[in-house]
Design an enzyme around this catalytic site. Structure first.
Site, PDB file in Angstrom:
ATOM      1  N   ILE A   1       0.864  -1.175   0.000  1.00  0.00           N
ATOM      2  CA  ILE A   1       0.000   0.000   0.000  1.00  0.00           C
ATOM      3  C   ILE A   1       0.904   1.228   0.000  1.00  0.00           C
ATOM      4  CG2 ILE A   1      -1.898   1.174   1.139  1.00  0.00           C
ATOM      5  CD1 ILE A   1      -2.456  -1.761   0.275  1.00  0.00           C
ATOM      6  N   CYS A   2       0.728   2.087  -0.988  1.00  0.00           N
ATOM      7  CA  CYS A   2       1.453   3.348  -1.074  1.00  0.00           C
ATOM      8  C   CYS A   2       2.966   3.114  -0.961  1.00  0.00           C
ATOM      9  CB  CYS A   2       0.931   4.309  -0.006  1.00  0.00           C
ATOM     10  SG  CYS A   2       1.444   6.027  -0.238  1.00  0.00           S
ATOM     11  N   THR A   3       3.620   3.729   0.029  1.00  0.00           N
ATOM     12  CA  THR A   3       5.069   3.628   0.156  1.00  0.00           C
ATOM     13  C   THR A   3       5.531   2.308   0.752  1.00  0.00           C
ATOM     14  OG1 THR A   3       4.910   4.822   2.247  1.00  0.00           O
ATOM     15  CG2 THR A   3       5.432   6.117   0.270  1.00  0.00           C
TER      16      THR A   3
END
Length: 323
Positions: free
Chosen positions: A106-108
């Site tokens: 998720i994301c970073t």
């Protein structure tokens, strides 16, 4: 569809972004109300509880290596685009990622997966603001900065924090079909599938100014008056150089053409005008587009949505001519 419970393990650690954890977990929990059978566990590198980016303490169910997961989700943190991922954190993710039926970030969280070697030679994405950093650190990873999420085999990566919800819905659809996923999306009041890519959410006029004074002069002229005559010939006259020389300057320093640069400035201006509540026709005129249709084509090419669709998502409540 799995015969037994599907174990979703969410990998958390100190500084983890809380919404990266809560968003996907909510999707899988909601899916259970419609007939799915997900078992969600929160796992940390050592089995100790962790503290999120908001200071909220997260109780975990155990250590990340305690049991293989059907789906392993690696949540992100705003720490690791700024600093290298610690070796012990990357090590903690490596084995469970290899054992999981599928692994997702998720994301970073993509930075953690990449540091663990999971993204070597694979397509991936992360938040648009730090996609360049992921690509620079891991040159064998083919970063797609505009994707909401990317699937490469059994490895999935997603963009900004709320894109974790998009990815979780896609995983639910993969497991249980579109009808159940659609029920979940409706219950959570989110899009089943967002139109367009990340660039529709990015801030305008990104990137450093040109280094050379000559190009800064040109870019200042265009930015100050996007409605002006900015043909190649007219721009060259500002510097008293040939059109060929000006084209070479743009190519060497900005990796674009003068015409495309002018278009980008007008596009950013149009987005800002739409955000402020101007009509699409007004935005096209004020931003310097020859016509609404020419602006619509640029929006379609860059964002895969129309100006009207963009405005419905992002315009403020204010209207230019109100009151």
């Amino acid at each position: 569809m799995n015969a037994g419970p599907h174990r979703v393990a969410i990998f958390v650690y100190d500084g983890v972004t809380l919404l990266d954890v809560a968003g996907p977990a909510e999707v899988f929990t909601e899916a259970n109300r419609f007939g799915a059978d997900y078992r969600i566990v929160l796992l940390s590198p050592t089995g100790a509880d962790v503290t999120s980016n908001l200071g909220v303490r997260i109780g975990v169910d155990g250590a990340v290596s305690s049991e293989p997961a059907d789906t392993l989700l690696v949540a992100g943190s705003d720490l690791y685009p700024r600093t290298p991922v610690p070796a012990d954190l990357a090590d903690a993710a490596r084995t469970p990622a290899a054992l999981a039926g599928r692994v997702a970030s998720i994301c970073t969280g993509a930075f953690v997966l990449a540091a663990a070697g999971v993204l070597d030679g694979k397509r991936a994405t992360t938040h648009w603001q730090v996609a360049h950093e992921l690509a620079a650190r891991h040159p064998t990873c083919r970063v797609e900065p505009d994707a909401i999420y990317v699937r490469d085999g059994t490895t999935y990566t997603s963009a900004g924090v709320t894109a974790g919800i998009d990815l979780a819905l896609a995983l639910v659809e993969e497991d249980h079909g579109p009808d159940l996923a659609r029920d979940v999306a409706r219950a959570l009041v989110v899009y089943m599938q967002r139109a367009g890519g990340q660039s529709q959410f990015s801030a305008p006029l990104q990137g450093p100014p040109p280094r050379s004074p000559a190009l800064r002069t040109i870019t200042d002229v265009v930015t100050a008056n996007p409605r002006g005559d900015h043909s190649l010939g007219e721009l060259a006259k500002h510097l008293n150089v040939s059109t060929r020389h000006l084209t070479r300057l743009f190519h060497d320093e900005l990796s674009t053409t003068p015409a495309r640069y002018v278009e980008n400035i007008r596009f950013d201006m149009a987005r800002a005008l739409l955000d402020q509540g101007h009509t699409a026709t007004q935005a096209a005129t004020l931003a310097g587009f020859p016509s609404y249709e020419s602006m619509r084509r640029v929006f379609a090419r860059k964002l895969s949505i129309s100006p009207a669709a963009y405005q419905r998502r992002f315009s403020t409540a204010r209207r230019a001519n109100a009151g």
